[in-house]
Design an enzyme around this catalytic site. Structure first.
Site, short mmCIF file in Angstrom:
data_model
loop_
_atom_site.label_atom_id
_atom_site.label_comp_id
_atom_site.label_asym_id
_atom_site.label_seq_id
_atom_site.Cartn_x
_atom_site.Cartn_y
_atom_site.Cartn_z
N GLU A 276 73.31 -39.64 11.90
CA GLU A 276 73.41 -41.01 12.39
C GLU A 276 74.47 -41.71 11.55
OE1 GLU A 276 73.04 -45.07 12.95
OE2 GLU A 276 72.39 -44.23 11.04
N LEU A 277 75.44 -42.34 12.21
CA LEU A 277 76.63 -42.84 11.51
C LEU A 277 76.37 -43.98 10.54
CD1 LEU A 277 79.32 -42.58 14.33
CD2 LEU A 277 78.89 -41.03 12.41
N CYS B 155 87.22 -42.97 -11.36
CA CYS B 155 87.59 -41.85 -12.22
C CYS B 155 86.51 -41.71 -13.30
CB CYS B 155 88.95 -42.11 -12.85
SG CYS B 155 89.41 -40.88 -14.10
N ASP C 206 89.16 -44.96 -7.54
CA ASP C 206 89.76 -43.90 -6.73
C ASP C 206 89.47 -44.24 -5.28
OD1 ASP C 206 90.73 -42.32 -8.81
OD2 ASP C 206 88.85 -41.22 -9.00
N GLU D 127 87.57 -33.04 -6.48
CA GLU D 127 87.07 -31.71 -6.09
C GLU D 127 85.55 -31.69 -6.04
OE1 GLU D 127 91.03 -31.55 -8.10
OE2 GLU D 127 89.10 -32.44 -8.64
#
Length: 134
Positions: free
Chosen positions: A73-74, A50, A57, A92
């Site tokens: 590429e992962l 936060c 978070d 957001e």
């Protein structure tokens, strides 16, 4: 130490500018001339903090996209997302930044990033941002 009108926290909160997009590695999509594909990636262990309190978070980041020339590429995506660990951002803003960064690197036909964030104080939050190639 970060101070705002309501809190003083002893935690270090990193600024979003520490996030580097050069960790993201585009890979050529080999079937681009044959067919389109829809890709869905889930990162259920997303963490950041936060920006007001420095408290953690957590949530699940879901990335859905239709590639044009490139896929991501992962492992590079994993390292990219790990950079958020101590970054102070509102939900957001997180989904919008991830969308902007990924779309800027792999230039998909379309992309949607959704953050399903763990409830805090009895309130849960889901935020979605969408990109469409012009």
């Amino acid at each position: 130490m970060v101070e705002n009108k309501n809190y003083t926290t002893p935690f270090t909160i990193d600024d979003p500018e520490v996030i580097k997009t050069d960790l993201l590695e585009p890979i050529e999509y080999a079937y681009k001339s044959k067919r389109s594909i829809d890709i869905r990636i889930r990162q259920p262990e997303y963490t950041s903090v936060c920006p007001m309190t420095g408290l953690p978070d957590n949530g699940c980041i879901i990335i859905e996209y239709r590639p044009d020339q490139y896929i991501v590429e992962l492992k590079s995506l994993k390292y990219y997302l790990l950079q958020y660990r101590n970054v102070g951002m509102f939900y957001e803003h997180v989904v919008n930044k991830i969308l902007d960064d990924l779309a800027g690197v792999i230039k998909p036909l379309s992309m949607k990033v959704t953050g399903e964030f763990t409830p805090r104080g009895g309130i849960s939050s889901v935020a979605t941002a969408v990109y469409e190639k012009e």
